[in-house]
Design a protein around this motif. Structure first.
Motif, PDB file in Angstrom:
ATOM      1  N   ASP A  65      33.816 -13.623 -16.531  1.00  0.00           N
ATOM      2  CA  ASP A  65      33.475 -13.209 -15.168  1.00  0.00           C
ATOM      3  C   ASP A  65      32.157 -12.442 -15.109  1.00  0.00           C
ATOM      4  O   ASP A  65      31.099 -13.007 -14.850  1.00  0.00           O
ATOM      5  CB  ASP A  65      34.621 -12.358 -14.613  1.00  0.00           C
ATOM      6  N   ASP A  66      32.220 -11.147 -15.420  1.00  0.00           N
ATOM      7  CA  ASP A  66      31.090 -10.259 -15.160  1.00  0.00           C
ATOM      8  C   ASP A  66      29.819 -10.649 -15.903  1.00  0.00           C
ATOM      9  O   ASP A  66      28.722 -10.671 -15.326  1.00  0.00           O
ATOM     10  CB  ASP A  66      31.467  -8.820 -15.527  1.00  0.00           C
ATOM     11  N   VAL A  67      29.908 -10.928 -17.197  1.00  0.00           N
ATOM     12  CA  VAL A  67      28.699 -11.177 -17.968  1.00  0.00           C
ATOM     13  C   VAL A  67      28.005 -12.447 -17.521  1.00  0.00           C
ATOM     14  O   VAL A  67      26.793 -12.522 -17.428  1.00  0.00           O
ATOM     15  CB  VAL A  67      29.042 -11.241 -19.478  1.00  0.00           C
ATOM     16  N   ARG A  68      28.792 -13.471 -17.234  1.00  0.00           N
ATOM     17  CA  ARG A  68      28.182 -14.727 -16.813  1.00  0.00           C
ATOM     18  C   ARG A  68      27.450 -14.601 -15.478  1.00  0.00           C
ATOM     19  O   ARG A  68      26.568 -15.386 -15.169  1.00  0.00           O
ATOM     20  CB  ARG A  68      29.258 -15.818 -16.727  1.00  0.00           C
ATOM     21  N   ARG A  69      27.845 -13.619 -14.707  1.00  0.00           N
ATOM     22  CA  ARG A  69      27.172 -13.414 -13.420  1.00  0.00           C
ATOM     23  C   ARG A  69      26.016 -12.431 -13.538  1.00  0.00           C
ATOM     24  O   ARG A  69      25.440 -12.015 -12.550  1.00  0.00           O
ATOM     25  CB  ARG A  69      28.181 -12.920 -12.387  1.00  0.00           C
ATOM     26  N   LEU A  70      25.686 -12.049 -14.777  1.00  0.00           N
ATOM     27  CA  LEU A  70      24.506 -11.224 -15.058  1.00  0.00           C
ATOM     28  C   LEU A  70      24.489  -9.935 -14.250  1.00  0.00           C
ATOM     29  O   LEU A  70      23.468  -9.546 -13.674  1.00  0.00           O
ATOM     30  CB  LEU A  70      23.213 -12.026 -14.800  1.00  0.00           C
ATOM     31  N   ARG A  71      25.610  -9.307 -14.172  1.00  0.00           N
ATOM     32  CA  ARG A  71      25.668  -8.044 -13.438  1.00  0.00           C
ATOM     33  C   ARG A  71      24.987  -6.949 -14.224  1.00  0.00           C
ATOM     34  O   ARG A  71      24.818  -7.043 -15.435  1.00  0.00           O
ATOM     35  CB  ARG A  71      27.128  -7.703 -13.145  1.00  0.00           C
ATOM     36  N   PRO A  72      24.569  -5.854 -13.572  1.00  0.00           N
ATOM     37  CA  PRO A  72      23.883  -4.759 -14.282  1.00  0.00           C
ATOM     38  C   PRO A  72      24.760  -4.141 -15.367  1.00  0.00           C
ATOM     39  O   PRO A  72      25.994  -4.253 -15.339  1.00  0.00           O
ATOM     40  CB  PRO A  72      23.598  -3.749 -13.163  1.00  0.00           C
ATOM     41  N   LEU A  73      24.095  -3.451 -16.298  1.00  0.00           N
ATOM     42  CA  LEU A  73      24.791  -2.824 -17.421  1.00  0.00           C
ATOM     43  C   LEU A  73      25.965  -1.966 -16.966  1.00  0.00           C
ATOM     44  O   LEU A  73      27.072  -2.074 -17.493  1.00  0.00           O
ATOM     45  CB  LEU A  73      23.807  -1.938 -18.205  1.00  0.00           C
ATOM     46  N   ALA A  74      25.707  -1.083 -16.006  1.00  0.00           N
ATOM     47  CA  ALA A  74      26.739  -0.138 -15.579  1.00  0.00           C
ATOM     48  C   ALA A  74      27.961  -0.871 -15.030  1.00  0.00           C
ATOM     49  O   ALA A  74      29.103  -0.465 -15.257  1.00  0.00           O
ATOM     50  CB  ALA A  74      26.182   0.820 -14.531  1.00  0.00           C
ATOM     51  N   GLU A  75      27.744  -1.968 -14.322  1.00  0.00           N
ATOM     52  CA  GLU A  75      28.869  -2.709 -13.746  1.00  0.00           C
ATOM     53  C   GLU A  75      29.652  -3.457 -14.822  1.00  0.00           C
ATOM     54  O   GLU A  75      30.882  -3.531 -14.776  1.00  0.00           O
ATOM     55  CB  GLU A  75      28.360  -3.678 -12.687  1.00  0.00           C
ATOM     56  N   VAL A  76      28.938  -4.030 -15.784  1.00  0.00           N
ATOM     57  CA  VAL A  76      29.621  -4.725 -16.877  1.00  0.00           C
ATOM     58  C   VAL A  76      30.476  -3.739 -17.666  1.00  0.00           C
ATOM     59  O   VAL A  76      31.655  -3.984 -17.944  1.00  0.00           O
ATOM     60  CB  VAL A  76      28.608  -5.421 -17.807  1.00  0.00           C
ATOM     61  N   LEU A  77      29.884  -2.594 -18.021  1.00  0.00           N
ATOM     62  CA  LEU A  77      30.629  -1.586 -18.775  1.00  0.00           C
ATOM     63  C   LEU A  77      31.793  -1.035 -17.967  1.00  0.00           C
ATOM     64  O   LEU A  77      32.868  -0.759 -18.501  1.00  0.00           O
ATOM     65  CB  LEU A  77      29.703  -0.441 -19.187  1.00  0.00           C
ATOM     66  N   GLY A  78      31.571  -0.850 -16.675  1.00  0.00           N
ATOM     67  CA  GLY A  78      32.615  -0.280 -15.822  1.00  0.00           C
ATOM     68  C   GLY A  78      33.873  -1.117 -15.768  1.00  0.00           C
ATOM     69  O   GLY A  78      34.952  -0.611 -15.393  1.00  0.00           O
ATOM     70  N   ALA A  79      33.775  -2.381 -16.143  1.00  0.00           N
ATOM     71  CA  ALA A  79      34.954  -3.243 -16.161  1.00  0.00           C
ATOM     72  C   ALA A  79      35.766  -3.096 -17.441  1.00  0.00           C
ATOM     73  O   ALA A  79      36.840  -3.690 -17.557  1.00  0.00           O
ATOM     74  CB  ALA A  79      34.518  -4.704 -15.989  1.00  0.00           C
ATOM     75  N   LEU A  80      35.250  -2.308 -18.381  1.00  0.00           N
ATOM     76  CA  LEU A  80      35.931  -2.087 -19.656  1.00  0.00           C
ATOM     77  C   LEU A  80      36.593  -0.712 -19.661  1.00  0.00           C
ATOM     78  O   LEU A  80      36.040   0.249 -19.109  1.00  0.00           O
ATOM     79  CB  LEU A  80      34.941  -2.164 -20.812  1.00  0.00           C
ATOM     80  N   PRO A  81      37.737  -0.575 -20.303  1.00  0.00           N
ATOM     81  CA  PRO A  81      38.362   0.758 -20.410  1.00  0.00           C
ATOM     82  C   PRO A  81      37.626   1.619 -21.427  1.00  0.00           C
ATOM     83  O   PRO A  81      36.956   1.099 -22.330  1.00  0.00           O
ATOM     84  CB  PRO A  81      39.778   0.438 -20.887  1.00  0.00           C
ATOM     85  N   LEU A  82      37.750   2.922 -21.289  1.00  0.00           N
ATOM     86  CA  LEU A  82      37.240   3.834 -22.298  1.00  0.00           C
ATOM     87  C   LEU A  82      38.126   3.756 -23.534  1.00  0.00           C
ATOM     88  O   LEU A  82      39.334   3.510 -23.432  1.00  0.00           O
ATOM     89  CB  LEU A  82      37.206   5.266 -21.761  1.00  0.00           C
ATOM     90  N   LEU A  83      37.510   3.962 -24.696  1.00  0.00           N
ATOM     91  CA  LEU A  83      38.238   3.892 -25.960  1.00  0.00           C
ATOM     92  C   LEU A  83      38.350   5.305 -26.537  1.00  0.00           C
ATOM     93  O   LEU A  83      37.374   5.832 -27.078  1.00  0.00           O
ATOM     94  CB  LEU A  83      37.499   2.974 -26.941  1.00  0.00           C
ATOM     95  N   PRO A  84      39.514   5.948 -26.464  1.00  0.00           N
ATOM     96  CA  PRO A  84      39.667   7.310 -27.010  1.00  0.00           C
ATOM     97  C   PRO A  84      39.623   7.291 -28.538  1.00  0.00           C
ATOM     98  O   PRO A  84      39.956   6.291 -29.179  1.00  0.00           O
ATOM     99  CB  PRO A  84      41.049   7.733 -26.514  1.00  0.00           C
ATOM    100  N   ARG A  85      39.243   8.421 -29.104  1.00  0.00           N
ATOM    101  CA  ARG A  85      39.226   8.547 -30.556  1.00  0.00           C
ATOM    102  C   ARG A  85      40.613   8.295 -31.148  1.00  0.00           C
ATOM    103  O   ARG A  85      40.752   7.687 -32.207  1.00  0.00           O
ATOM    104  CB  ARG A  85      38.741   9.948 -30.951  1.00  0.00           C
ATOM    105  N   SER A  86      41.637   8.780 -30.467  1.00  0.00           N
ATOM    106  CA  SER A  86      42.997   8.627 -30.980  1.00  0.00           C
ATOM    107  C   SER A  86      43.395   7.157 -31.076  1.00  0.00           C
ATOM    108  O   SER A  86      44.081   6.744 -32.022  1.00  0.00           O
ATOM    109  CB  SER A  86      43.988   9.380 -30.090  1.00  0.00           C
ATOM    110  N   GLU A  87      42.961   6.347 -30.116  1.00  0.00           N
ATOM    111  CA  GLU A  87      43.308   4.931 -30.146  1.00  0.00           C
ATOM    112  C   GLU A  87      42.583   4.222 -31.277  1.00  0.00           C
ATOM    113  O   GLU A  87      43.156   3.380 -31.973  1.00  0.00           O
ATOM    114  CB  GLU A  87      42.981   4.265 -28.815  1.00  0.00           C
ATOM    115  N   LEU A  88      41.311   4.557 -31.485  1.00  0.00           N
ATOM    116  CA  LEU A  88      40.586   3.937 -32.593  1.00  0.00           C
ATOM    117  C   LEU A  88      41.195   4.354 -33.928  1.00  0.00           C
ATOM    118  O   LEU A  88      41.336   3.536 -34.836  1.00  0.00           O
ATOM    119  CB  LEU A  88      39.112   4.318 -32.549  1.00  0.00           C
TER     120      LEU A  88
END
Length: 476
Positions: A65-88
């Motif tokens: 979806d997002d990447v193929r539509r060449l959306r700005p960096l902030a919008e592409v990243l905003g579609a991803l969840p944050l990765l906590p240290r505990s999860e990694l």
């Protein structure tokens, strides 16, 4: 730079090197890193991340979806969840996109703030990180320098990484080891003298321990031209202190972590520049998350790696607090300048307010004092009493401890502070790079088992000091 028997792998490494070195050359002429470049790299990293179990629920849909539509960096990243240290930490192997056998080296994080995370290094990871650091350090180092790498970490990549940087620069380096417990630096001091070592790379706590050892044994304090300090929060007071002791220019050499690689590197002006060609960086605070664009800002650093396809990190919460300065550096680089602010976990919260490492060290390490100089310190807390254990360069006079306590008492307005000079501190104080400031230099006797982390000699000093104040304690 990398000697590899397999010809195909050798050619691929050479292509990675030429491509990245050319990119760095453009950036160092003043060209800013474009969002178009980072978006293209982000597409490639997302494609790699789609093969990792850790991102199976988020990345494939984003790629469609997002990447193929060449959306700005902030919008592409905003579609991803944050990765906590505990999860990694709990699922670090799930971030791999290739089998373990395709990595060059296996490392792990220190585990300071939780279980250790796997942090293996692949060919491209090592090449890119070496060039990023090497081209920055080449602005003020040159062949003929002799570098001491004094980093003693458990399964950490930094010592080897810096060896590769000096190899890249054609600079001789040495990497001796010192036992954590006995802390015998006699061999290291001999090598510094015999080889005319002029560059130090390592943690401030390790350098202070070596200086303390030299002073205690009547040996000359080592002198350097330049200190490249890493792995710990290093504020202006600490840099000035180490400069006075060693005669060197003290710089924060680089900033990063085992898992992310090096996100910022110093220039010749002593400013840390964010390596935007290899990362998309965001700042997180109560206002939300936003992409670092060079404007003045501050918050917790969130990292998305662009050059680690074998183990990509997407929106990884580092726990590190930073400040983006927002003004250009006099060195001419267009890469944004940042300053470290430590970790929120290292803040001491008292009834009288909060205390940070820089607050303590700014008061403790002052310029031009005619008295004995504090080399190193440790804080021992018992309810509303604080005993500040210190080592000094010379034997202080009878009133020195009281004068020093008066000078730093304002940092702890809700406590009674006593300063006690001692011959040697706990080995914990040499482990700030592994444990963080709070765990290595601040001992709260309210914690179960805290007494056991003090050597017998220091335990007696603390007990006698507290009892002289009418506080009866019973070391466990």
């Amino acid at each position: 730079m990398l000697l590899m028997r397999d010809e195909a792998r050798r050619r691929a490494a050479a292509r990675t090197f030429r491509r990245h070195q050319s990119l760095i050359a453009d950036i160092h002429t003043g060209r800013a890193v474009s969002d178009e470049l980072r978006l293209q790299k982000l597409r490639e990293i997302l494609a790699a991340a789609s093969r990792a179990e850790l991102y199976a629920d988020s990345v494939p849909a984003l790629l469609a979806d997002d990447v193929r539509r060449l959306r700005p960096l902030a919008e592409v990243l905003g579609a991803l969840p944050l990765l906590p240290r505990s999860e990694l930490s709990a699922h670090s192997h799930a971030a791999f996109t290739v089998p373990l056998g395709e990595f060059l080296h296996y490392y792990e994080t220190s585990g300071t703030t939780g279980p250790a995370s796997a942090a293996p290094k692949a060919d491209d990871d090592l090449i890119v990180n070496t060039v990023n650091i090497g081209e920055m350090w080449a602005r003020f180092l040159s062949p003929g320098d002799i570098a001491l790498i004094l980093i003693i970490g458990a399964l950490a990549p930094a010592p080897y990484q810096f060896e590769k940087v000096f190899e890249y620069l054609g600079i001789t380096s040495l990497r001796p080891t010192v036992d954590y417990i006995d802390g015998d630096y006699s061999k290291v001091l001999r090598l510094i003298d015999e080889l005319s070592v002029n560059v130090f790379v390592g943690a401030p706590s390790r350098l202070l321990a070596m200086i303390q050892f030299a002073a205690r044994h009547g040996l000359a304090v080592p002198r350097f031209d330049r200190l490249l300090l890493i792995a710990e929060q290093v504020g202006p007071a600490c840099r000035r202190h180490l400069s006075r002791l060693t005669g060197a220019e003290a710089l924060v050499g680089s900033f990063g972590s085992s898992e992310t690689g090096t996100t910022a590197v110093t220039c010749e002006r002593g400013q840390l520049h964010l390596q935007l060609q290899s990362y998309v960086l965001e700042l997180l605070d109560e206002r939300g998350v936003r992409v670092v664009d060079g404007a003045a800002d501050s918050g917790e650093l969130v990292v998305t790696t662009l050059d680690l396809p074998g183990r990509p990190l997407l929106r990884y919460r580092t726990g590190d607090l930073i400040e983006v300065v927002g003004t250009p550096c006099a060195c001419g680089l267009a890469l944004p300048v940042m300053r470290t602010r430590g970790r929120e976990s290292d803040v001491l919260a008292f009834a009288g307010g909060t205390v940070r490492q820089e607050d303590v060290e700014s008061a403790l390490w002052v310029d031009g004092s005619p008295d004995a100089t504090v080399l190193n310190y440790m804080l021992v807390i018992h309810e509303d009493e604080i005993v500040c254990l210190v080592t000094t360069d010379v034997l202080p006079d009878n009133g020195w401890a009281d004068r020093t306590a008066s000078r730093i008492a304002h940092v702890f307005p809700a406590h009674h502070l006593t300063v006690r000079p001692v011959e040697v501190l706990s080995p914990l104080t040499t482990l700030s790079g592994d444990l963080g400031w709070k765990l290595s230099r601040v001992l709260d006797l309210g914690d179960i088992g805290a007494w056991s982390r003090l050597p017998t000699s220091l335990s007696h000093v603390v007990k006698e000091t507290l009892e002289s104040r009418g506080v009866m304690v019973c070391p466990r």
